[in-house]
Scaffold this active site. Structure first.
Site, mmCIF file in Angstrom:
data_model
loop_
_atom_site.group_PDB
_atom_site.id
_atom_site.type_symbol
_atom_site.label_atom_id
_atom_site.label_comp_id
_atom_site.label_asym_id
_atom_site.label_seq_id
_atom_site.Cartn_x
_atom_site.Cartn_y
_atom_site.Cartn_z
ATOM 1 N N ASP A 38 -9.100 6.146 -2.359
ATOM 2 C CA ASP A 38 -8.164 6.583 -3.492
ATOM 3 C C ASP A 38 -8.901 7.343 -4.679
ATOM 4 O O ASP A 38 -9.723 7.958 -4.633
ATOM 5 C CB ASP A 38 -7.164 4.936 -3.410
ATOM 6 N N TYR A 54 9.008 9.228 -5.169
ATOM 7 C CA TYR A 54 8.852 9.749 -3.858
ATOM 8 C C TYR A 54 9.826 8.979 -2.404
ATOM 9 O O TYR A 54 9.049 8.250 -1.785
ATOM 10 C CB TYR A 54 7.220 9.085 -3.468
ATOM 11 N N TYR A 109 -5.564 7.384 3.558
ATOM 12 C CA TYR A 109 -5.743 6.246 3.031
ATOM 13 C C TYR A 109 -5.630 4.926 2.897
ATOM 14 O O TYR A 109 -6.465 3.581 3.448
ATOM 15 C CB TYR A 109 -5.837 6.555 1.294
ATOM 16 N N GLU A 129 0.913 -1.179 0.518
ATOM 17 C CA GLU A 129 0.001 -0.283 0.165
ATOM 18 C C GLU A 129 0.815 1.064 0.190
ATOM 19 O O GLU A 129 0.717 2.234 -0.358
ATOM 20 C CB GLU A 129 -0.985 0.196 0.961
#
Length: 322
Positions: free
Chosen positions: A122, A66, A104, A21
């Site tokens: 999401d 990221y 989320y 996730e």
DNA sequence: CACCCGTGGTC
DNA sequence: TGACCAAGGGT
């Protein structure tokens, strides 16, 4: 069926759900899949992840982007081992308290791994619900009404399957463009469909402009062939990753000579790379250097052990290395 | 809240 | 080739 999910009658491994996730944050399934297998092979359980160094985790995250996510996941693993006996928390509130886990991801883990009656929202679910209820608001004011609607959909009935089904409905049927309304189980109760708004909702956000920046990268080699690298600051863009030394990124396209080393020459062509908010064009100079106060040398065939961002890989490739 | 933070696939 | 965008979180 995604590889980190439980099969029929099986129970999902909460650690694998956690890792997948976090990887799936703003990253498509196809990109995540091979990286997920590499990652859990290298760090098979939360204890192994917590015991690893940040550099090891960043290296395993290489190319996923990221990179703050990798740091957060590493810190979260430490907290889970230290404060939760190595068990992934099963409630939304505790999960949301972990670094890198927001509204989320906390609900996705709670629902998918522990069958908790919550609805993770999401991008897909946001679109499905915005269309279902014909919520016509600018993208920045969509969160509250969508969250309220998601709460009304909470149910004890197969919460894990429901959460995944909602996301899949958005990905495969209620697509951003060309939604397949004819195959949608909710077609007859969809307000947007009734109003003819199914393709115009949710309203697209204003498009972003990326300023174009330029820089010169310096590929310096020691007499033994080793390449000069440096480490970026832990915070900010590409935090903590390894890169080639370069001039500061600036708005004017000029070749910048290094203030170290000798014999630097410009390579033909340039390397372009697009970040979230920056468009970058870099030229590459190659030369020699024996010592440097801030950088470190690393053999070219050992670059696979460094956490290099894609930009740096492009630069090395442009110079015929890697 | 607006902005920052990567990358690769797709059309 | 370029614009768009994806199973978001932090500040």
């Amino acid at each position: 069926m995604l590889p980190w999910r439980a099969g029929a009658g099986e129970r999902a491994d909460p650690y694998r759900v956690l890792v997948s996730e976090v990887m799936l944050q703003q990253t498509v399934v196809k990109t995540v899949e091979p990286r997920f297998h590499m990652f859990v092979n290298r760090f098979p359980a939360v204890e192994a992840l917590a015991a690893a160094s940040v550099d090891e985790v960043l290296h395993a995250w290489q190319g996923l982007g990221y990179y703050r996510r990798a740091r957060g996941l590493h810190r979260a693993a430490g907290e889970i081992v230290r404060n939760h006996g190595g068990h992934i928390p099963d409630d939304v509130e505790t999960l949301e308290g972990l670094p890198g886990i927001g509204a989320y991801t906390a609900r996705a883990i709670a629902a998918i791994a522990f069958n908790r009656p919550v609805v993770p929202v999401d991008g897909n679910v946001r679109r499905v619900l915005a269309r279902l209820a014909a919520i016509d608001r600018p993208a920045t004011k969509l969160a509250a009404p969508i969250a309220a609607l998601a709460r009304k959909l909470e149910s004890d009935f197969r919460a894990s399957d429901t959460a995944q089904a909602l996301m899949e409905l958005g990905a495969l049927c209620c697509r951003p463009a060309n939604p397949a309304c004819g195959t949608c189980p909710w077609e007859r109760c969809c307000r947007s469909r009734a109003l003819g708004l199914e393709t115009s909702l949710p309203r697209p956000p204003e498009k972003i402009r990326r300023p174009e920046l330029f820089a010169t990268a310096w590929l310096a080699r020691r007499s033994d062939g080793a390449i000069l690298f440096r480490r970026r600051p832990d915070e900010g863009l590409l935090g903590g990753l390894i890169e080639l030394p370069s001039s500061p990124w600036c708005g004017t396209n000029a070749i910048v000579e290094p203030d170290f080393g000798t014999g630097f020459a410009l390579l033909p062509g340039s390397v372009r790379h697009v970040f979230t908010h920056i468009r970058l064009e870099m030229r590459v100079m190659t030369g020699q250097c024996e010592t440097h106060p801030d950088g470190f040398f690393h053999p070219p065939d050992g670059c696979s052990t460094l956490a290099l961002p894609t930009l740096t890989r492009k630069l090395l490739r442009h110079a015929g290395l890697d």
